[in-house]
Motif scaffolding. Structure first.
Motif, PDB file in Angstrom:
ATOM      1  N   CYS A  52       0.810  -1.220   0.000  1.00 29.88           N
ATOM      2  CA  CYS A  52       0.000   0.000   0.000  1.00 29.88           C
ATOM      3  C   CYS A  52       0.850   1.281   0.000  1.00 29.88           C
ATOM      4  CB  CYS A  52      -0.965  -0.021   1.184  1.00 29.88           C
ATOM      5  SG  CYS A  52      -2.180   1.314   1.122  1.00 29.88           S
ATOM      6  N   ARG A  55       2.128   1.738  -3.400  1.00 30.63           N
ATOM      7  CA  ARG A  55       1.033   2.043  -4.323  1.00 30.63           C
ATOM      8  C   ARG A  55       0.699   3.541  -4.253  1.00 30.63           C
ATOM      9  NH1 ARG A  55      -1.863  -1.233  -7.006  1.00 30.63           N
ATOM     10  NH2 ARG A  55      -1.247  -3.032  -5.759  1.00 30.63           N
ATOM     11  N   CYS A 100      -4.753   3.791  -4.449  1.00 34.76           N
ATOM     12  CA  CYS A 100      -4.131   4.146  -3.172  1.00 34.76           C
ATOM     13  C   CYS A 100      -5.200   4.223  -2.080  1.00 34.76           C
ATOM     14  CB  CYS A 100      -3.403   5.479  -3.304  1.00 34.76           C
ATOM     15  SG  CYS A 100      -2.814   6.173  -1.741  1.00 34.76           S
ATOM     16  N   ARG A 102      -8.181   2.819  -2.029  1.00 35.91           N
ATOM     17  CA  ARG A 102      -8.731   1.472  -1.749  1.00 35.91           C
ATOM     18  C   ARG A 102      -7.831   0.702  -0.806  1.00 35.91           C
ATOM     19  NH1 ARG A 102     -10.138   1.669  -7.101  1.00 35.91           N
ATOM     20  NH2 ARG A 102      -8.311   0.476  -7.779  1.00 35.91           N
ATOM     21  N   CYS A 103      -6.527   0.732  -1.057  1.00 33.71           N
ATOM     22  CA  CYS A 103      -5.643  -0.063  -0.214  1.00 33.71           C
ATOM     23  C   CYS A 103      -5.538   0.538   1.193  1.00 33.71           C
ATOM     24  CB  CYS A 103      -4.271  -0.273  -0.854  1.00 33.71           C
ATOM     25  SG  CYS A 103      -3.151   1.118  -0.786  1.00 33.71           S
ATOM     26  N   GLN A 104      -5.653   1.846   1.311  1.00 37.66           N
ATOM     27  CA  GLN A 104      -5.607   2.470   2.631  1.00 37.66           C
ATOM     28  C   GLN A 104      -6.867   2.176   3.442  1.00 37.66           C
ATOM     29  OE1 GLN A 104      -4.879   6.602   1.587  1.00 37.66           O
ATOM     30  NE2 GLN A 104      -2.726   6.405   2.155  1.00 37.66           N
TER      31      GLN A 104
END
Length: 106
Positions: A52, A55, A100, A102-104
């Motif tokens: 993440c 990303r 970014c 979404r992964c956070q």
């Protein structure tokens, strides 16, 4: 005599190439380089193994390069072939930022 003078003049002119900076050519090269960078960043961003934080770094880099490209495009308002490249770059920036986010958010 006249023919030899013309021949000499032709040789002198041919032997002295002028240094002409092509602004459009230079900008075209910079636009192509930015496009290539964006492609590399797109491929990185699409990697499933990308952590993440990386990303999000790629997203920031993508947006920076996209804005550089758009600045170059805006310098040539007469070129109708360039605006779609800016639009595509900004779309890539938005997609990278979404990845970014979404992964956070898990």
């Amino acid at each position: 005599m006249r023919a030899s003078c013309l021949a000499l003049l032709a040789l002198v002119l041919a032997g002295c190439p002028k240094q002409v900076e092509r602004v459009a050519g230079t900008d075209d090269s910079r636009i192509d380089a930015a496009s290539a960078q964006l492609e590399e960043l797109r491929l990185k961003e699409q990697s499933e193994e990308l952590p993440c934080p990386d990303r999000c770094t790629v997203a920031q880099q993508t947006c920076t390069v996209a804005e550089e490209l758009c600045g170059l495009v805006e310098a040539h308002p007469d070129r109708t072939d360039l605006p779609p490249r800016c639009v595509q770059a900004r779309e890539q920036c938005a997609q990278a930022n979404a990845g970014c986010t979404r992964c956070q958010n898990g």
